[in-house]
Design a protein around this motif. Structure first.
Motif, PDB file in Angstrom:
ATOM      1  N   PRO A 197       0.831  -1.217   0.000  1.00 53.50           N
ATOM      2  CA  PRO A 197       0.000   0.000   0.000  1.00 53.50           C
ATOM      3  C   PRO A 197       0.864   1.266   0.000  1.00 53.50           C
ATOM      4  N   PHE A 198       0.288   2.341  -0.494  1.00 48.17           N
ATOM      5  CA  PHE A 198       0.956   3.650  -0.479  1.00 48.17           C
ATOM      6  C   PHE A 198      -0.098   4.725  -0.242  1.00 48.17           C
ATOM      7  N   PRO A 199       0.304   5.952   0.174  1.00 46.72           N
ATOM      8  CA  PRO A 199      -0.680   7.012   0.466  1.00 46.72           C
ATOM      9  C   PRO A 199      -1.584   7.286  -0.728  1.00 46.72           C
ATOM     10  N   GLY A 200      -2.885   7.366  -0.453  1.00 47.05           N
ATOM     11  CA  GLY A 200      -3.869   7.546  -1.511  1.00 47.05           C
ATOM     12  C   GLY A 200      -4.003   8.987  -1.965  1.00 47.05           C
ATOM     13  N   TYR A 201      -5.146   9.284  -2.555  1.00 49.66           N
ATOM     14  CA  TYR A 201      -5.364  10.588  -3.168  1.00 49.66           C
ATOM     15  C   TYR A 201      -5.476  11.703  -2.138  1.00 49.66           C
ATOM     16  N   HIS A 202      -4.883  12.844  -2.490  1.00 47.80           N
ATOM     17  CA  HIS A 202      -4.975  14.059  -1.686  1.00 47.80           C
ATOM     18  C   HIS A 202      -5.448  15.212  -2.566  1.00 47.80           C
ATOM     19  N   LEU A 203      -6.332  16.022  -2.012  1.00 47.80           N
ATOM     20  CA  LEU A 203      -6.688  17.292  -2.652  1.00 47.80           C
ATOM     21  C   LEU A 203      -5.648  18.315  -2.218  1.00 47.80           C
ATOM     22  N   TYR A 204      -5.078  19.041  -3.168  1.00 48.66           N
ATOM     23  CA  TYR A 204      -4.050  20.022  -2.805  1.00 48.66           C
ATOM     24  C   TYR A 204      -4.372  21.379  -3.419  1.00 48.66           C
ATOM     25  N   TYR A 205      -3.941  22.438  -2.721  1.00 47.93           N
ATOM     26  CA  TYR A 205      -4.220  23.801  -3.174  1.00 47.93           C
ATOM     27  C   TYR A 205      -3.284  24.765  -2.455  1.00 47.93           C
ATOM     28  N   PRO A 206      -3.075  25.960  -3.019  1.00 44.26           N
ATOM     29  CA  PRO A 206      -2.189  26.942  -2.353  1.00 44.26           C
ATOM     30  C   PRO A 206      -2.814  27.432  -1.064  1.00 44.26           C
ATOM     31  N   GLY A 207      -2.043  27.448   0.004  1.00 39.91           N
ATOM     32  CA  GLY A 207      -2.582  27.871   1.291  1.00 39.91           C
ATOM     33  C   GLY A 207      -2.736  29.370   1.425  1.00 39.91           C
ATOM     34  N   ARG A 208      -2.052  30.145   0.551  1.00 38.06           N
ATOM     35  CA  ARG A 208      -2.077  31.600   0.703  1.00 38.06           C
ATOM     36  C   ARG A 208      -3.349  32.231   0.145  1.00 38.06           C
ATOM     37  N   ARG A 209      -4.158  31.471  -0.561  1.00 37.59           N
ATOM     38  CA  ARG A 209      -5.355  32.042  -1.165  1.00 37.59           C
ATOM     39  C   ARG A 209      -6.486  32.195  -0.143  1.00 37.59           C
ATOM     40  N   GLN A 210      -7.377  33.157  -0.426  1.00 39.48           N
ATOM     41  CA  GLN A 210      -8.604  33.296   0.352  1.00 39.48           C
ATOM     42  C   GLN A 210      -9.666  32.454  -0.343  1.00 39.48           C
ATOM     43  N   HIS A 211     -10.132  31.415   0.301  1.00 38.28           N
ATOM     44  CA  HIS A 211     -11.032  30.481  -0.364  1.00 38.28           C
ATOM     45  C   HIS A 211     -12.497  30.836  -0.099  1.00 38.28           C
ATOM     46  N   SER A 212     -13.324  30.559  -1.089  1.00 40.62           N
ATOM     47  CA  SER A 212     -14.744  30.883  -1.007  1.00 40.62           C
ATOM     48  C   SER A 212     -15.469  29.869  -0.132  1.00 40.62           C
ATOM     49  N   PRO A 213     -16.662  30.245   0.371  1.00 46.23           N
ATOM     50  CA  PRO A 213     -17.463  29.274   1.129  1.00 46.23           C
ATOM     51  C   PRO A 213     -17.788  28.033   0.300  1.00 46.23           C
ATOM     52  N   ALA A 214     -18.004  28.201  -1.014  1.00 45.91           N
ATOM     53  CA  ALA A 214     -18.285  27.048  -1.873  1.00 45.91           C
ATOM     54  C   ALA A 214     -17.107  26.082  -1.877  1.00 45.91           C
ATOM     55  N   PHE A 215     -15.894  26.623  -1.944  1.00 47.27           N
ATOM     56  CA  PHE A 215     -14.699  25.781  -1.926  1.00 47.27           C
ATOM     57  C   PHE A 215     -14.597  25.021  -0.610  1.00 47.27           C
ATOM     58  N   GLU A 216     -14.889  25.696   0.487  1.00 52.41           N
ATOM     59  CA  GLU A 216     -14.823  25.045   1.793  1.00 52.41           C
ATOM     60  C   GLU A 216     -15.832  23.897   1.889  1.00 52.41           C
ATOM     61  N   VAL A 217     -17.021  24.074   1.301  1.00 51.38           N
ATOM     62  CA  VAL A 217     -18.017  23.003   1.297  1.00 51.38           C
ATOM     63  C   VAL A 217     -17.485  21.793   0.542  1.00 51.38           C
ATOM     64  N   VAL A 218     -16.862  22.033  -0.615  1.00 48.78           N
ATOM     65  CA  VAL A 218     -16.328  20.942  -1.432  1.00 48.78           C
ATOM     66  C   VAL A 218     -15.206  20.219  -0.697  1.00 48.78           C
ATOM     67  N   VAL A 219     -14.300  20.968  -0.064  1.00 52.71           N
ATOM     68  CA  VAL A 219     -13.191  20.344   0.664  1.00 52.71           C
ATOM     69  C   VAL A 219     -13.720  19.434   1.772  1.00 52.71           C
ATOM     70  N   GLU A 220     -14.687  19.909   2.538  1.00 53.52           N
ATOM     71  CA  GLU A 220     -15.223  19.109   3.637  1.00 53.52           C
ATOM     72  C   GLU A 220     -15.960  17.877   3.117  1.00 53.52           C
ATOM     73  N   ALA A 221     -16.598  18.011   1.955  1.00 56.22           N
ATOM     74  CA  ALA A 221     -17.298  16.857   1.373  1.00 56.22           C
ATOM     75  C   ALA A 221     -16.316  15.784   0.939  1.00 56.22           C
ATOM     76  N   LEU A 222     -15.116  16.200   0.490  1.00 54.57           N
ATOM     77  CA  LEU A 222     -14.127  15.250  -0.016  1.00 54.57           C
ATOM     78  C   LEU A 222     -13.215  14.692   1.068  1.00 54.57           C
ATOM     79  N   ARG A 223     -13.090  15.389   2.192  1.00 55.07           N
ATOM     80  CA  ARG A 223     -12.129  14.989   3.231  1.00 55.07           C
ATOM     81  C   ARG A 223     -12.352  13.538   3.664  1.00 55.07           C
ATOM     82  N   PHE A 224     -11.265  12.762   3.639  1.00 54.32           N
ATOM     83  CA  PHE A 224     -11.370  11.333   3.997  1.00 54.32           C
ATOM     84  C   PHE A 224     -11.382  11.184   5.518  1.00 54.32           C
ATOM     85  N   ARG A 225     -12.343  10.402   5.982  1.00 58.66           N
ATOM     86  CA  ARG A 225     -12.475  10.109   7.414  1.00 58.66           C
ATOM     87  C   ARG A 225     -12.453   8.598   7.581  1.00 58.66           C
ATOM     88  N   SER A 226     -11.375   8.094   8.120  1.00 60.02           N
ATOM     89  CA  SER A 226     -11.217   6.634   8.246  1.00 60.02           C
ATOM     90  C   SER A 226     -12.138   6.066   9.327  1.00 60.02           C
TER      91      SER A 226
END
Length: 297
Positions: A268-297
């Motif tokens: 096994p090896f580390p699976g998929y990660h969503l990545y993005y620049p941390g310096r940006r100001q992200h929209s509420p829509a983006f935050e919704v998408v990130v939380e929907a995709l976040r893996f919870r084991s």
């Protein structure tokens, strides 16, 4: 016009609307003396009297009325625009663009997004599929998806899937004609189904591991594709050995349509990660998408 003059105009509009220095000062968070000084400075620069002041009332002069008709609606539009943006906090909206490979979209992104998007009809998601190492900033993407071990260090990386394994698989009909490979080097004597990468037009080298030592094998075969779905189909049709994510071929392994070889060489090896620049100001829509995709084991 100098930027500070805009503040003077905003002060004038507040007084003209309220017809009171007292109420306008409270609205703007200024003292009455500071507000009076601001208006005197504005009138001095324009060379015109904008407000008529008495002990009981304040009213725009003819010049003040004309200025109010001109700039008042503009400030109202700005205020309405700011209010609309603020409302996005309560009602996320807008487009989120994500770059990912075909398997990540099919196995991780869409299964998660299809559950949450019905609850947010004003969010639009654009999933752009390719196997290249796309520069998400230059490509105007909000985020990209890569395996955890290849995400750039200057990016924020959010795990969106479990650990993965790759599987070298072939149809029983193919192995009826050829012996099973015992080591990765044995693949050079087999017909394999290759993946063409868009980056530099190269063929994907198959990766194996033994006792922590990485082994890369460049294989050859009769057919080459640039999509994993076609590689899977060709493997099922008996055209050779394919190298695909385990989760994609597991149903066919369970039914006996494919045979997994060299499994001990595929940890096994580390699976998929969503990545993005941390310096940006992200929209509420983006935050919704990130939380929907976040893996919870």
């Amino acid at each position: 016009m100098a930027r500070e003059n805009l503040n003077d105009l905003l002060a004038f509009v507040a007084i003209a609307r309220e017809r009171s220095f007292t109420r306008a000062a409270a609205q703007l968070g200024l003292s009455q003396s500071a507000l009076s000084q601001t208006i005197r400075g504005l009138e001095a620069r324009l060379g015109l009297r904008l407000l008529t002041r008495t002990t009981r009332s304040v009213a725009p002069t003819e010049a003040g009325e004309r200025l109010m008709r001109s700039i008042g609606p503009r400030f109202a539009e700005i205020e309405a625009g700011l209010l609309a943006v603020t409302e996005l906090r309560e009602k996320p909206a807008g487009t989120v663009r994500i770059n990912a490979d075909e398997h990540a979209v099919d196995a991780v992104l869409w299964p998660a997004l299809r559950k949450v998007l019905p609850d947010y009809p004003d969010i639009r998601v654009e999933l752009v599929t390719d196997f290249g190492l796309t520069d998400i900033v230059a490509g105007r993407f909000d985020a990209g998806v890569r395996l955890g071990e290849v995400v750039a260090k200057d990016m924020v990386a959010v795990p969106i899937g479990p650990d993965m394994r790759m599987a070298a698989v072939g149809a029983p009909a193919y192995f009826a004609r050829r012996p099973l490979p015992r080591t990765p080097q044995d693949l050079t004597g087999h017909t394999c189904i290759n993946l063409r990468l868009p980056t530099h037009g190269g063929l994907y080298a198959w990766e194996f591991e033994e006792a922590g030592r990485e082994i890369r094998v460049r294989v050859e075969g009769q057919v080459v594709f640039n999509t994993v779905s076609m590689i899977l189909r060709a493997a099922l049709d008996g055209f050779g050995i394919a190298y695909l994510p385990q989760d994609q071929v597991q149903p066919y392994l369970d039914r006996g349509d494919l045979t997994w070889v060299l499994a001990d060489w595929s940890p096994p090896f580390p699976g998929y990660h969503l990545y993005y620049p941390g310096r940006r100001q992200h929209s509420p829509a983006f935050e919704v998408v990130v939380e929907a995709l976040r893996f919870r084991s």
